[in-house]
Write a protein that holds these residues in place. Structure first.
Motif, PDB file in Angstrom:
ATOM      1  N   ASN A 161       0.879  -0.996   0.028  1.00 11.94           N
ATOM      2  CA  ASN A 161      -0.116  -0.117  -0.058  1.00 11.94           C
ATOM      3  C   ASN A 161       0.728   1.298  -0.043  1.00 11.94           C
ATOM      4  N   ASN A 162       1.229   1.803  -1.057  1.00  8.72           N
ATOM      5  CA  ASN A 162       2.090   3.075  -1.301  1.00  8.72           C
ATOM      6  C   ASN A 162       1.440   4.358  -0.966  1.00  8.72           C
ATOM      7  N   ILE A 163       0.870   4.267   0.167  1.00 12.94           N
ATOM      8  CA  ILE A 163       0.021   5.502   0.758  1.00 12.94           C
ATOM      9  C   ILE A 163       0.961   6.660   0.637  1.00 12.94           C
ATOM     10  N   GLY A 164       0.385   7.921   0.398  1.00 11.54           N
ATOM     11  CA  GLY A 164       1.497   8.801   0.721  1.00 11.54           C
ATOM     12  C   GLY A 164       1.961   9.500  -0.880  1.00 11.54           C
ATOM     13  N   THR A 165       2.698  10.503  -0.878  1.00  5.72           N
ATOM     14  CA  THR A 165       3.458  10.912  -2.065  1.00  5.72           C
ATOM     15  C   THR A 165       5.051  10.622  -1.762  1.00  5.72           C
ATOM     16  N   HIS A 166       5.563   9.894  -2.239  1.00  2.41           N
ATOM     17  CA  HIS A 166       6.827   9.116  -1.886  1.00  2.41           C
ATOM     18  C   HIS A 166       8.169  10.143  -2.557  1.00  2.41           C
ATOM     19  N   THR A 167       7.635  10.704  -3.552  1.00  5.09           N
ATOM     20  CA  THR A 167       8.596  11.668  -4.159  1.00  5.09           C
ATOM     21  C   THR A 167       8.701  13.186  -3.101  1.00  5.09           C
ATOM     22  N   ARG A 168       8.035  13.308  -2.232  1.00  8.79           N
ATOM     23  CA  ARG A 168       7.948  14.281  -1.500  1.00  8.79           C
ATOM     24  C   ARG A 168       7.949  14.263  -0.068  1.00  8.79           C
ATOM     25  N   ILE A 169       7.170  13.135   0.261  1.00 12.13           N
ATOM     26  CA  ILE A 169       6.941  12.923   1.865  1.00 12.13           C
ATOM     27  C   ILE A 169       7.382  11.526   2.310  1.00 12.13           C
ATOM     28  N   ASP A 170       7.939  11.303   3.370  1.00 12.86           N
ATOM     29  CA  ASP A 170       8.058  10.267   4.129  1.00 12.86           C
ATOM     30  C   ASP A 170       6.878   9.569   4.322  1.00 12.86           C
ATOM     31  N   SER A 171       6.710   8.287   4.255  1.00 13.34           N
ATOM     32  CA  SER A 171       5.348   7.382   4.696  1.00 13.34           C
ATOM     33  C   SER A 171       5.740   6.130   5.428  1.00 13.34           C
ATOM     34  N   GLU A 172       4.910   5.015   5.445  1.00 14.99           N
ATOM     35  CA  GLU A 172       4.857   3.938   6.341  1.00 14.99           C
ATOM     36  C   GLU A 172       6.384   3.316   5.949  1.00 14.99           C
ATOM     37  N   ALA A 173       7.101   2.758   6.771  1.00 11.32           N
ATOM     38  CA  ALA A 173       8.445   2.000   6.638  1.00 11.32           C
ATOM     39  C   ALA A 173       8.054   0.679   6.127  1.00 11.32           C
ATOM     40  N   GLY A 174       6.909   0.043   6.472  1.00 15.21           N
ATOM     41  CA  GLY A 174       6.731  -1.316   5.918  1.00 15.21           C
ATOM     42  C   GLY A 174       6.388  -1.635   4.570  1.00 15.21           C
ATOM     43  N   TRP A 175       6.319  -0.511   3.555  1.00 12.17           N
ATOM     44  CA  TRP A 175       6.386  -0.471   2.160  1.00 12.17           C
ATOM     45  C   TRP A 175       7.555   0.134   1.552  1.00 12.17           C
ATOM     46  N   LYS A 176       8.652   0.304   2.197  1.00  3.06           N
ATOM     47  CA  LYS A 176       9.630   1.229   1.737  1.00  3.06           C
ATOM     48  C   LYS A 176      10.087   0.556   0.529  1.00  3.06           C
ATOM     49  N   GLY A 177      10.120  -0.746   0.070  1.00 10.12           N
ATOM     50  CA  GLY A 177      10.653  -1.222  -0.837  1.00 10.12           C
ATOM     51  C   GLY A 177       9.990  -0.752  -2.234  1.00 10.12           C
ATOM     52  N   THR A 178       8.610  -0.875  -1.922  1.00 11.75           N
ATOM     53  CA  THR A 178       7.854  -0.509  -3.042  1.00 11.75           C
ATOM     54  C   THR A 178       7.745   0.614  -3.343  1.00 11.75           C
ATOM     55  N   GLN A 179       7.825   1.441  -2.301  1.00 10.18           N
ATOM     56  CA  GLN A 179       7.919   3.174  -2.350  1.00 10.18           C
ATOM     57  C   GLN A 179       9.071   3.532  -3.350  1.00 10.18           C
ATOM     58  N   ASP A 180      10.288   3.039  -2.858  1.00  4.20           N
ATOM     59  CA  ASP A 180      11.433   3.253  -3.644  1.00  4.20           C
ATOM     60  C   ASP A 180      11.314   3.084  -5.113  1.00  4.20           C
ATOM     61  N   LEU A 181      10.599   1.951  -5.312  1.00  2.00           N
ATOM     62  CA  LEU A 181      10.610   1.617  -6.946  1.00  2.00           C
ATOM     63  C   LEU A 181       9.533   2.470  -7.580  1.00  2.00           C
ATOM     64  N   GLU A 182       8.335   2.768  -6.816  1.00  2.43           N
ATOM     65  CA  GLU A 182       7.442   3.746  -7.279  1.00  2.43           C
ATOM     66  C   GLU A 182       8.330   5.225  -7.438  1.00  2.43           C
ATOM     67  N   ARG A 183       9.062   5.584  -6.399  1.00  2.00           N
ATOM     68  CA  ARG A 183       9.460   7.183  -6.755  1.00  2.00           C
ATOM     69  C   ARG A 183      10.470   7.132  -7.833  1.00  2.00           C
ATOM     70  N   GLU A 184      11.243   5.690  -8.005  1.00  2.43           N
ATOM     71  CA  GLU A 184      12.326   5.641  -9.125  1.00  2.43           C
ATOM     72  C   GLU A 184      11.645   5.758 -10.364  1.00  2.43           C
ATOM     73  N   THR A 185      10.354   5.121 -10.719  1.00  4.23           N
ATOM     74  CA  THR A 185       9.432   5.083 -11.782  1.00  4.23           C
ATOM     75  C   THR A 185       9.059   6.621 -12.115  1.00  4.23           C
ATOM     76  N   ILE A 186       8.554   7.352 -11.282  1.00  4.10           N
ATOM     77  CA  ILE A 186       7.930   8.701 -10.994  1.00  4.10           C
ATOM     78  C   ILE A 186       9.058   9.354 -12.136  1.00  4.10           C
TER      79      ILE A 186
END
Length: 277
Positions: free
Chosen positions: A47-72
């Motif tokens: 659950n990539n909740i939040g805006t990961h290009t600008r705001i820190d979010s839940e640590a439990g999904w750090k891996g997929t958040q990093d992938l999403e940010r790189e994609t954006i």
């Protein structure tokens, strides 16, 4: 056995993009690597909740958040963003969601900065999700004619802006398309940017652009020397469909906007690490 039989029949009755008659279906078969990557993460319920290009979010999904940010950031670069500090966005369900999000942000931006209501302009060939978005967001909207090559007609844009500005409409959201569904044609957004600059001075209006790049966003940039997007000052939001021509599994869209614009639709959720979503 009965469940398996039913699923097999449904599989047989569904279009396969690698074979059969697919003309008219807006999609392409995903790459093997895309499918394997999708299967790898499907059981994690990320659950990539939040805006990961600008705001820190839940640590439990750090891996997929990093992938999403790189994609954006990668797709933002393809579409004219200067650097990572110029762009925000997220992976969406598809182009319809992206069009709704773009109009939602721009409606709220105009409300917040100018205390006025936005007026939305688009051609009759524009994807019907824009009409849906205007309905959901209670936005007045008007058609601009298309020309002989099935692009937005610049002369008619002038006529429509002139007419509406006389009725005290001063803030517009212009929807342009990179790949119309039926014709495959696309709007010359670089030329329209030049026209917008003139119209803003002539009629004392403000025009923001949202780009629906669901069909051509992963194709047209490779056929142009100059980027088609954030290099143009009036382009603030872009919607894409990666499952159409990005060679990834359905459903996968991409929404992009200039930095900090998502603040116009953010909600404070105090139980989240980053608070805002």
């Amino acid at each position: 056995v009965a469940i398996s039989r039913k699923l097999n029949q449904a599989f047989k009755d569904t279009v396969h993009f690698k074979e059969g008659l697919i003309l008219g279906y807006p999609g392409s078969p995903p790459l093997k690597e895309s499918s394997e990557s999708f299967k790898k993460f499907i059981d994690l319920h990320s659950n990539n909740i939040g805006t990961h290009t600008r705001i820190d979010s839940e640590a439990g999904w750090k891996g997929t958040q990093d992938l999403e940010r790189e994609t954006i950031f990668m797709i933002g670069d393809l579409l004219g963003a200067k650097n990572d500090k110029d762009i925000d966005g997220y992976i969406s369900s598809g182009g319809t969601e992206g069009n709704i999000m773009g109009l939602w942000i721009l409606r709220n931006l105009i409300r917040a900065q100018y205390r006025k209501q936005a007026v939305v302009l688009f051609t009759k060939m524009t994807h019907y999700s824009v009409k849906k978005a205007c309905n959901v967001l209670c936005l007045n909207n008007y058609y601009v004619a298309s020309n002989d090559t099935y692009e937005l007609d610049a002369g008619d844009l002038d006529r429509v802006i002139k007419k509406l500005s006389k009725k005290s409409n001063k803030y517009f959201v212009l929807i342009l398309t990179l790949g119309y569904t039926v014709t495959g044609s696309y709007d010359d957004i670089a030329n329209i940017q030049k026209i917008i600059t003139k119209l803003e001075r002539r009629y004392k209006v403000k025009i923001f652009m949202h780009i629906d790049a669901a069909h051509g966003g992963f194709i047209l940039p490779f056929f142009h020397k100059e980027p088609l997007g954030f290099n143009l000052t009036s382009v603030l939001t872009i919607a894409l469909d990666a499952h159409k021509t990005g060679l990834v599994p359905y459903s996968c869209g991409v929404f992009l906007c200039r930095k900090y614009l998502q603040k116009y639709v953010e909600t404070d959720a105090d139980y989240l690490h980053g608070h805002f979503d």
